[in-house]
Design a protein around this motif. Sequence first.
Motif, PDB file in Angstrom:
ATOM      1  N   GLU A  82      16.442 -18.594  31.094  1.00  0.00           N
ATOM      2  CA  GLU A  82      15.949 -18.570  30.077  1.00  0.00           C
ATOM      3  C   GLU A  82      16.169 -16.800  29.434  1.00  0.00           C
ATOM      4  OE1 GLU A  82      12.303 -18.760  27.583  1.00  0.00           O
ATOM      5  OE2 GLU A  82      12.316 -20.030  29.128  1.00  0.00           O
ATOM      6  N   LEU A  83      16.495 -17.471  28.039  1.00  0.00           N
ATOM      7  CA  LEU A  83      17.496 -16.016  27.897  1.00  0.00           C
ATOM      8  C   LEU A  83      16.550 -14.701  27.201  1.00  0.00           C
ATOM      9  CD1 LEU A  83      19.841 -14.645  26.562  1.00  0.00           C
ATOM     10  CD2 LEU A  83      19.163 -15.154  24.065  1.00  0.00           C
ATOM     11  N   ASN A  84      15.496 -15.456  27.598  1.00  0.00           N
ATOM     12  CA  ASN A  84      13.824 -14.191  27.407  1.00  0.00           C
ATOM     13  C   ASN A  84      13.758 -13.608  28.200  1.00  0.00           C
ATOM     14  OD1 ASN A  84      14.118 -14.633  24.710  1.00  0.00           O
ATOM     15  ND2 ASN A  84      12.678 -16.424  24.438  1.00  0.00           N
ATOM     16  N   ARG A 101      15.972 -10.515  29.698  1.00  0.00           N
ATOM     17  CA  ARG A 101      16.130  -9.486  28.425  1.00  0.00           C
ATOM     18  C   ARG A 101      14.945  -8.364  29.286  1.00  0.00           C
ATOM     19  NH1 ARG A 101      19.235  -9.797  23.880  1.00  0.00           N
ATOM     20  NH2 ARG A 101      19.979 -11.389  23.485  1.00  0.00           N
ATOM     21  N   GLN A 102      14.025  -9.704  30.181  1.00  0.00           N
ATOM     22  CA  GLN A 102      13.071  -8.383  30.573  1.00  0.00           C
ATOM     23  C   GLN A 102      13.687  -7.668  31.577  1.00  0.00           C
ATOM     24  OE1 GLN A 102       9.948 -11.526  30.241  1.00  0.00           O
ATOM     25  NE2 GLN A 102       9.178 -10.937  28.454  1.00  0.00           N
ATOM     26  N   MET A 103      14.525  -8.183  32.287  1.00  0.00           N
ATOM     27  CA  MET A 103      15.016  -7.834  33.167  1.00  0.00           C
ATOM     28  C   MET A 103      14.813  -6.790  33.716  1.00  0.00           C
ATOM     29  SD  MET A 103      16.567 -11.454  35.165  1.00  0.00           S
ATOM     30  CE  MET A 103      16.972 -11.675  36.671  1.00  0.00           C
ATOM     31  N   THR A 104      14.839  -6.144  35.024  1.00  0.00           N
ATOM     32  CA  THR A 104      15.516  -4.669  34.533  1.00  0.00           C
ATOM     33  C   THR A 104      17.460  -4.555  35.031  1.00  0.00           C
ATOM     34  OG1 THR A 104      15.448  -4.705  37.171  1.00  0.00           O
ATOM     35  CG2 THR A 104      13.887  -3.420  36.076  1.00  0.00           C
ATOM     36  N   ARG A 126      25.651 -14.956  29.647  1.00  0.00           N
ATOM     37  CA  ARG A 126      25.085 -13.796  29.305  1.00  0.00           C
ATOM     38  C   ARG A 126      24.536 -13.016  29.207  1.00  0.00           C
ATOM     39  NH1 ARG A 126      23.498 -20.380  29.191  1.00  0.00           N
ATOM     40  NH2 ARG A 126      24.197 -20.614  26.719  1.00  0.00           N
ATOM     41  N   VAL A 127      24.437 -13.110  31.039  1.00  0.00           N
ATOM     42  CA  VAL A 127      24.092 -11.739  31.635  1.00  0.00           C
ATOM     43  C   VAL A 127      24.699 -10.994  31.858  1.00  0.00           C
ATOM     44  CG1 VAL A 127      23.617 -10.798  34.068  1.00  0.00           C
ATOM     45  CG2 VAL A 127      22.838 -13.058  33.538  1.00  0.00           C
ATOM     46  N   LYS A 128      25.787 -11.224  31.204  1.00  0.00           N
ATOM     47  CA  LYS A 128      27.082  -9.724  30.604  1.00  0.00           C
ATOM     48  C   LYS A 128      26.320  -8.924  29.732  1.00  0.00           C
ATOM     49  CE  LYS A 128      30.895 -10.254  34.005  1.00  0.00           C
ATOM     50  NZ  LYS A 128      32.442 -10.639  34.227  1.00  0.00           N
ATOM     51  N   THR A 129      26.719  -9.994  28.811  1.00  0.00           N
ATOM     52  CA  THR A 129      26.104  -8.978  27.412  1.00  0.00           C
ATOM     53  C   THR A 129      24.619  -8.961  27.789  1.00  0.00           C
ATOM     54  OG1 THR A 129      27.150 -11.128  26.894  1.00  0.00           O
ATOM     55  CG2 THR A 129      25.213 -10.030  25.451  1.00  0.00           C
ATOM     56  N   ILE A 130      23.547  -8.985  27.846  1.00  0.00           N
ATOM     57  CA  ILE A 130      22.533  -8.436  28.079  1.00  0.00           C
ATOM     58  C   ILE A 130      23.065  -7.292  28.720  1.00  0.00           C
ATOM     59  CG2 ILE A 130      20.534  -8.488  29.392  1.00  0.00           C
ATOM     60  CD1 ILE A 130      20.296 -11.699  28.953  1.00  0.00           C
ATOM     61  N   MET A 131      23.832  -6.642  29.702  1.00  0.00           N
ATOM     62  CA  MET A 131      23.447  -5.891  30.623  1.00  0.00           C
ATOM     63  C   MET A 131      24.805  -5.161  29.827  1.00  0.00           C
ATOM     64  SD  MET A 131      24.422  -7.116  34.339  1.00  0.00           S
ATOM     65  CE  MET A 131      24.825  -5.606  35.070  1.00  0.00           C
ATOM     66  N   ARG A 132      25.597  -5.478  29.400  1.00  0.00           N
ATOM     67  CA  ARG A 132      25.848  -4.276  27.788  1.00  0.00           C
ATOM     68  C   ARG A 132      25.341  -3.720  26.870  1.00  0.00           C
ATOM     69  NH1 ARG A 132      29.684  -0.473  27.184  1.00  0.00           N
ATOM     70  NH2 ARG A 132      30.878  -0.685  24.753  1.00  0.00           N
ATOM     71  N   GLU A 133      24.515  -5.236  26.380  1.00  0.00           N
ATOM     72  CA  GLU A 133      23.662  -4.545  25.123  1.00  0.00           C
ATOM     73  C   GLU A 133      22.213  -3.309  25.671  1.00  0.00           C
ATOM     74  OE1 GLU A 133      20.949  -8.085  24.539  1.00  0.00           O
ATOM     75  OE2 GLU A 133      22.660  -8.456  22.475  1.00  0.00           O
ATOM     76  N   LYS A 134      21.457  -3.353  26.790  1.00  0.00           N
ATOM     77  CA  LYS A 134      21.134  -2.290  27.740  1.00  0.00           C
ATOM     78  C   LYS A 134      21.832  -1.103  27.895  1.00  0.00           C
ATOM     79  CE  LYS A 134      17.950  -5.864  29.809  1.00  0.00           C
ATOM     80  NZ  LYS A 134      16.870  -5.121  30.379  1.00  0.00           N
ATOM     81  N   GLU A 135      23.039  -1.156  27.944  1.00  0.00           N
ATOM     82  CA  GLU A 135      24.153   0.154  28.299  1.00  0.00           C
ATOM     83  C   GLU A 135      23.995   0.623  27.362  1.00  0.00           C
ATOM     84  OE1 GLU A 135      28.730   1.096  28.910  1.00  0.00           O
ATOM     85  OE2 GLU A 135      28.017  -0.809  30.462  1.00  0.00           O
ATOM     86  N   LEU A 136      24.196  -0.141  25.979  1.00  0.00           N
ATOM     87  CA  LEU A 136      24.146   0.828  24.579  1.00  0.00           C
ATOM     88  C   LEU A 136      23.006   1.568  24.020  1.00  0.00           C
ATOM     89  CD1 LEU A 136      26.954  -2.049  22.633  1.00  0.00           C
ATOM     90  CD2 LEU A 136      27.436   0.423  23.676  1.00  0.00           C
ATOM     91  N   GLU A 137      21.504   0.430  24.577  1.00  0.00           N
ATOM     92  CA  GLU A 137      20.867   1.026  23.959  1.00  0.00           C
ATOM     93  C   GLU A 137      20.839   2.486  24.995  1.00  0.00           C
ATOM     94  OE1 GLU A 137      17.734  -1.825  24.985  1.00  0.00           O
ATOM     95  OE2 GLU A 137      18.289  -2.938  23.392  1.00  0.00           O
ATOM     96  N   LYS A 138      21.285   2.502  25.905  1.00  0.00           N
ATOM     97  CA  LYS A 138      20.964   3.802  26.706  1.00  0.00           C
ATOM     98  C   LYS A 138      21.019   5.420  25.716  1.00  0.00           C
ATOM     99  CE  LYS A 138      19.985   2.606  31.297  1.00  0.00           C
ATOM    100  NZ  LYS A 138      20.353   2.614  32.870  1.00  0.00           N
ATOM    101  N   VAL A 139      22.905   4.341  25.529  1.00  0.00           N
ATOM    102  CA  VAL A 139      24.321   5.372  24.840  1.00  0.00           C
ATOM    103  C   VAL A 139      23.446   6.125  23.531  1.00  0.00           C
ATOM    104  CG1 VAL A 139      25.826   5.599  23.809  1.00  0.00           C
ATOM    105  CG2 VAL A 139      25.785   4.568  25.606  1.00  0.00           C
TER     106      VAL A 139
END
Length: 67
Positions: free
Chosen positions: A2-4, A7-10, A52-65
């Motif tokens: 599930e997408l949610n 998103r909660q995963m590290t 999906r996983v790659k997209t979420i990883m990229r979103e988290k990377e952008l949040e850090k920046v």
Amino acid sequence: MELNKMRQMTEIELAAELDKMKKELFNLRFQHVTGQLENPVKMREVKRNIARVKTIMREKELEKVQA
């Protein structure tokens, strides 16, 4: 998965999940070539989950920046 939940995963958990999915896709491709794949739709599902996983990883990377 599930997408949610994704998103909660590290980041480490996402990387592990991505690795697991890539191995699964490799095995599915191998089964497809040898004619042993019973459900070819499974390949499409795994590819989409990898994206999906790659997209979420990229979103988290952008949040850090941005933070």
